[in-house]
Scaffold this motif. Structure first.
Motif, PDB file in Angstrom:
ATOM      1  N   VAL A  74      91.562  62.704  11.870  1.00 49.94           N
ATOM      2  CA  VAL A  74      91.345  61.584  12.787  1.00 49.94           C
ATOM      3  C   VAL A  74      90.492  60.508  12.136  1.00 49.94           C
ATOM      4  O   VAL A  74      90.809  59.324  12.228  1.00 49.94           O
ATOM      5  CB  VAL A  74      90.693  62.085  14.095  1.00 49.94           C
ATOM      6  CG1 VAL A  74      90.392  60.939  15.018  1.00 49.94           C
ATOM      7  CG2 VAL A  74      91.575  63.102  14.773  1.00 49.94           C
ATOM      8  N   SER A  75      89.401  60.911  11.503  1.00 49.97           N
ATOM      9  CA  SER A  75      88.517  59.935  10.873  1.00 49.97           C
ATOM     10  C   SER A  75      87.850  60.545   9.653  1.00 49.97           C
ATOM     11  O   SER A  75      87.766  61.761   9.516  1.00 49.97           O
ATOM     12  CB  SER A  75      87.457  59.468  11.865  1.00 49.97           C
ATOM     13  OG  SER A  75      86.669  60.569  12.284  1.00 49.97           O
ATOM     14  N   VAL A  76      87.384  59.674   8.762  1.00 50.15           N
ATOM     15  CA  VAL A  76      86.701  60.101   7.545  1.00 50.15           C
ATOM     16  C   VAL A  76      85.258  59.640   7.623  1.00 50.15           C
ATOM     17  O   VAL A  76      84.968  58.510   8.006  1.00 50.15           O
ATOM     18  CB  VAL A  76      87.378  59.507   6.291  1.00 50.15           C
ATOM     19  CG1 VAL A  76      86.611  59.866   5.035  1.00 50.15           C
ATOM     20  CG2 VAL A  76      88.811  59.978   6.191  1.00 50.15           C
ATOM     21  N   LEU A  77      84.342  60.553   7.271  1.00 55.24           N
ATOM     22  CA  LEU A  77      82.919  60.236   7.263  1.00 55.24           C
ATOM     23  C   LEU A  77      82.320  60.801   5.983  1.00 55.24           C
ATOM     24  O   LEU A  77      82.045  62.002   5.899  1.00 55.24           O
ATOM     25  CB  LEU A  77      82.231  60.830   8.495  1.00 55.24           C
ATOM     26  CG  LEU A  77      80.743  60.543   8.648  1.00 55.24           C
ATOM     27  CD1 LEU A  77      80.505  59.049   8.810  1.00 55.24           C
ATOM     28  CD2 LEU A  77      80.180  61.287   9.836  1.00 55.24           C
ATOM     29  N   GLY A  78      82.168  59.979   4.956  1.00 59.09           N
ATOM     30  CA  GLY A  78      81.620  60.428   3.682  1.00 59.09           C
ATOM     31  C   GLY A  78      82.537  61.426   2.995  1.00 59.09           C
ATOM     32  O   GLY A  78      83.684  61.131   2.702  1.00 59.09           O
ATOM     33  N   ALA A  79      82.015  62.633   2.756  1.00 53.90           N
ATOM     34  CA  ALA A  79      82.783  63.686   2.066  1.00 53.90           C
ATOM     35  C   ALA A  79      83.466  64.622   3.055  1.00 53.90           C
ATOM     36  O   ALA A  79      83.872  65.718   2.687  1.00 53.90           O
ATOM     37  CB  ALA A  79      81.862  64.474   1.155  1.00 53.90           C
ATOM     38  N   SER A  80      83.579  64.203   4.314  1.00 56.60           N
ATOM     39  CA  SER A  80      84.213  65.061   5.316  1.00 56.60           C
ATOM     40  C   SER A  80      85.168  64.237   6.176  1.00 56.60           C
ATOM     41  O   SER A  80      85.153  63.009   6.162  1.00 56.60           O
ATOM     42  CB  SER A  80      83.157  65.729   6.200  1.00 56.60           C
ATOM     43  OG  SER A  80      82.491  64.766   6.980  1.00 56.60           O
ATOM     44  N   TYR A  81      85.975  64.939   6.914  1.00 58.14           N
ATOM     45  CA  TYR A  81      86.890  64.294   7.843  1.00 58.14           C
ATOM     46  C   TYR A  81      86.921  65.100   9.137  1.00 58.14           C
ATOM     47  O   TYR A  81      86.667  66.295   9.151  1.00 58.14           O
ATOM     48  CB  TYR A  81      88.299  64.165   7.248  1.00 58.14           C
ATOM     49  CG  TYR A  81      88.938  65.473   6.853  1.00 58.14           C
ATOM     50  CD1 TYR A  81      89.848  66.100   7.688  1.00 58.14           C
ATOM     51  CD2 TYR A  81      88.640  66.082   5.634  1.00 58.14           C
ATOM     52  CE1 TYR A  81      90.438  67.302   7.328  1.00 58.14           C
ATOM     53  CE2 TYR A  81      89.229  67.280   5.263  1.00 58.14           C
ATOM     54  CZ  TYR A  81      90.120  67.876   6.110  1.00 58.14           C
ATOM     55  OH  TYR A  81      90.703  69.066   5.766  1.00 58.14           O
ATOM     56  N   LYS A  82      87.216  64.418  10.242  1.00 57.20           N
ATOM     57  CA  LYS A  82      87.309  65.079  11.545  1.00 57.20           C
ATOM     58  C   LYS A  82      88.776  65.352  11.839  1.00 57.20           C
ATOM     59  O   LYS A  82      89.634  64.516  11.564  1.00 57.20           O
ATOM     60  CB  LYS A  82      86.714  64.197  12.635  1.00 57.20           C
ATOM     61  CG  LYS A  82      86.660  64.885  13.972  1.00 57.20           C
ATOM     62  CD  LYS A  82      85.971  64.046  15.015  1.00 57.20           C
ATOM     63  CE  LYS A  82      85.888  64.832  16.316  1.00 57.20           C
ATOM     64  NZ  LYS A  82      85.274  64.046  17.361  1.00 57.20           N
ATOM     65  N   VAL A  83      89.061  66.542  12.367  1.00 57.50           N
ATOM     66  CA  VAL A  83      90.440  66.928  12.635  1.00 57.50           C
ATOM     67  C   VAL A  83      90.713  67.024  14.136  1.00 57.50           C
ATOM     68  O   VAL A  83      89.797  67.176  14.940  1.00 57.50           O
ATOM     69  CB  VAL A  83      90.790  68.288  11.978  1.00 57.50           C
ATOM     70  CG1 VAL A  83      90.596  68.225  10.485  1.00 57.50           C
ATOM     71  CG2 VAL A  83      89.987  69.410  12.566  1.00 57.50           C
ATOM     72  N   ALA A 135      99.424  73.477   8.902  1.00 60.43           N
ATOM     73  CA  ALA A 135     100.223  72.313   8.513  1.00 60.43           C
ATOM     74  C   ALA A 135      99.460  71.038   8.838  1.00 60.43           C
ATOM     75  O   ALA A 135      98.857  70.920   9.907  1.00 60.43           O
ATOM     76  CB  ALA A 135     101.556  72.340   9.250  1.00 60.43           C
ATOM     77  N   GLN A 136      99.480  70.100   7.912  1.00 60.72           N
ATOM     78  CA  GLN A 136      98.723  68.874   8.086  1.00 60.72           C
ATOM     79  C   GLN A 136      99.663  67.704   8.295  1.00 60.72           C
ATOM     80  O   GLN A 136     100.599  67.510   7.524  1.00 60.72           O
ATOM     81  CB  GLN A 136      97.839  68.627   6.863  1.00 60.72           C
ATOM     82  CG  GLN A 136      96.943  67.430   6.990  1.00 60.72           C
ATOM     83  CD  GLN A 136      95.950  67.354   5.851  1.00 60.72           C
ATOM     84  OE1 GLN A 136      95.536  68.353   5.303  1.00 60.72           O
ATOM     85  NE2 GLN A 136      95.558  66.153   5.506  1.00 60.72           N
ATOM     86  N   ALA A 137      99.393  66.906   9.332  1.00 61.85           N
ATOM     87  CA  ALA A 137     100.164  65.692   9.591  1.00 61.85           C
ATOM     88  C   ALA A 137      99.278  64.503   9.221  1.00 61.85           C
ATOM     89  O   ALA A 137      98.258  64.281   9.853  1.00 61.85           O
ATOM     90  CB  ALA A 137     100.564  65.623  11.064  1.00 61.85           C
ATOM     91  N   GLY A 138      99.644  63.793   8.181  1.00 62.21           N
ATOM     92  CA  GLY A 138      98.848  62.659   7.734  1.00 62.21           C
ATOM     93  C   GLY A 138      97.820  63.064   6.698  1.00 62.21           C
ATOM     94  O   GLY A 138      97.649  64.225   6.389  1.00 62.21           O
ATOM     95  N   ARG A 139      97.147  62.051   6.153  1.00 58.00           N
ATOM     96  CA  ARG A 139      96.128  62.284   5.122  1.00 58.00           C
ATOM     97  C   ARG A 139      94.801  61.767   5.619  1.00 58.00           C
ATOM     98  O   ARG A 139      94.741  60.768   6.309  1.00 58.00           O
ATOM     99  CB  ARG A 139      96.524  61.558   3.841  1.00 58.00           C
ATOM    100  CG  ARG A 139      97.801  62.074   3.231  1.00 58.00           C
ATOM    101  CD  ARG A 139      98.171  61.298   1.999  1.00 58.00           C
ATOM    102  NE  ARG A 139      97.102  61.279   1.011  1.00 58.00           N
ATOM    103  CZ  ARG A 139      97.052  62.074  -0.041  1.00 58.00           C
ATOM    104  NH1 ARG A 139      97.984  62.968  -0.216  1.00 58.00           N
ATOM    105  NH2 ARG A 139      96.063  61.999  -0.902  1.00 58.00           N
ATOM    106  N   PRO A 140      93.702  62.443   5.224  1.00 55.10           N
ATOM    107  CA  PRO A 140      92.382  61.949   5.640  1.00 55.10           C
ATOM    108  C   PRO A 140      92.014  60.675   4.910  1.00 55.10           C
ATOM    109  O   PRO A 140      92.512  60.357   3.893  1.00 55.10           O
ATOM    110  CB  PRO A 140      91.441  63.089   5.258  1.00 55.10           C
ATOM    111  CG  PRO A 140      92.179  63.961   4.314  1.00 55.10           C
ATOM    112  CD  PRO A 140      93.636  63.675   4.493  1.00 55.10           C
TER     113      PRO A 140
END
Length: 137
Positions: free
Chosen positions: A31-40, A132-137
């Motif tokens: 959903v979003s990227v924050l520094g070295a992490s992303y929210k799923v 399974a991942q839909a989209g890229r962070p």
């Protein structure tokens, strides 16, 4: 020869019947990227029955047992901090993953427990596989 032909036809018919069965899948979307992490965010296919529950966890991709590490970090890890849980349930009605755990470092991956897959290490059914991942962070 005739028996072999009949067995081949039956085997092909059985394989065709298995592949046409509807699949029930869990998909993870960054959903979003924050520094070295992303929210799923997790999405359960609408074809899944409402009672179907997936078991998910996070696992390190750096320190893995397959590459010889003595310990592979996972979350939840069965400790008191996670109320002794080893996985979180995800269904169409509810995602029980705590909000702060939805933020994932790029060196970790989300896994889902597939009880129908054969595990050659334990020689039993049940295997943790990547969600399974839909989209890229």
């Amino acid at each position: 020869m005739r028996t072999l032909l009949i067995l081949a036809v039956l085997l092909l018919a059985h394989a065709g019947a298995q592949s046409s069965a509807p699949t029930c899948r869990l998909t993870m979307t960054p959903v979003s990227v924050l520094g070295a992490s992303y929210k799923v965010a997790f999405r359960v296919d609408p074809t899944c029955p409402p009672t179907h529950v997936f078991q998910v966890r996070k696992s390190s991709t750096i320190s893995t047992r397959a590459s010889g590490a003595p310990y592979q970090p996972i979350r939840p890890d069965g400790s008191a901090a996670f109320h002794y849980a080893w996985s979180w349930p995800v269904s169409r009605a509810r995602v029980a993953v705590p909000g702060n755990e939805l933020f994932t470092l790029f060196t970790w991956e989300w896994q889902v427990y597939d009880e129908a897959r054969w595990n050659p290490i334990t020689r039993r059914y049940g295997l943790w596989t990547r969600v399974a991942q839909a989209g890229r962070p």
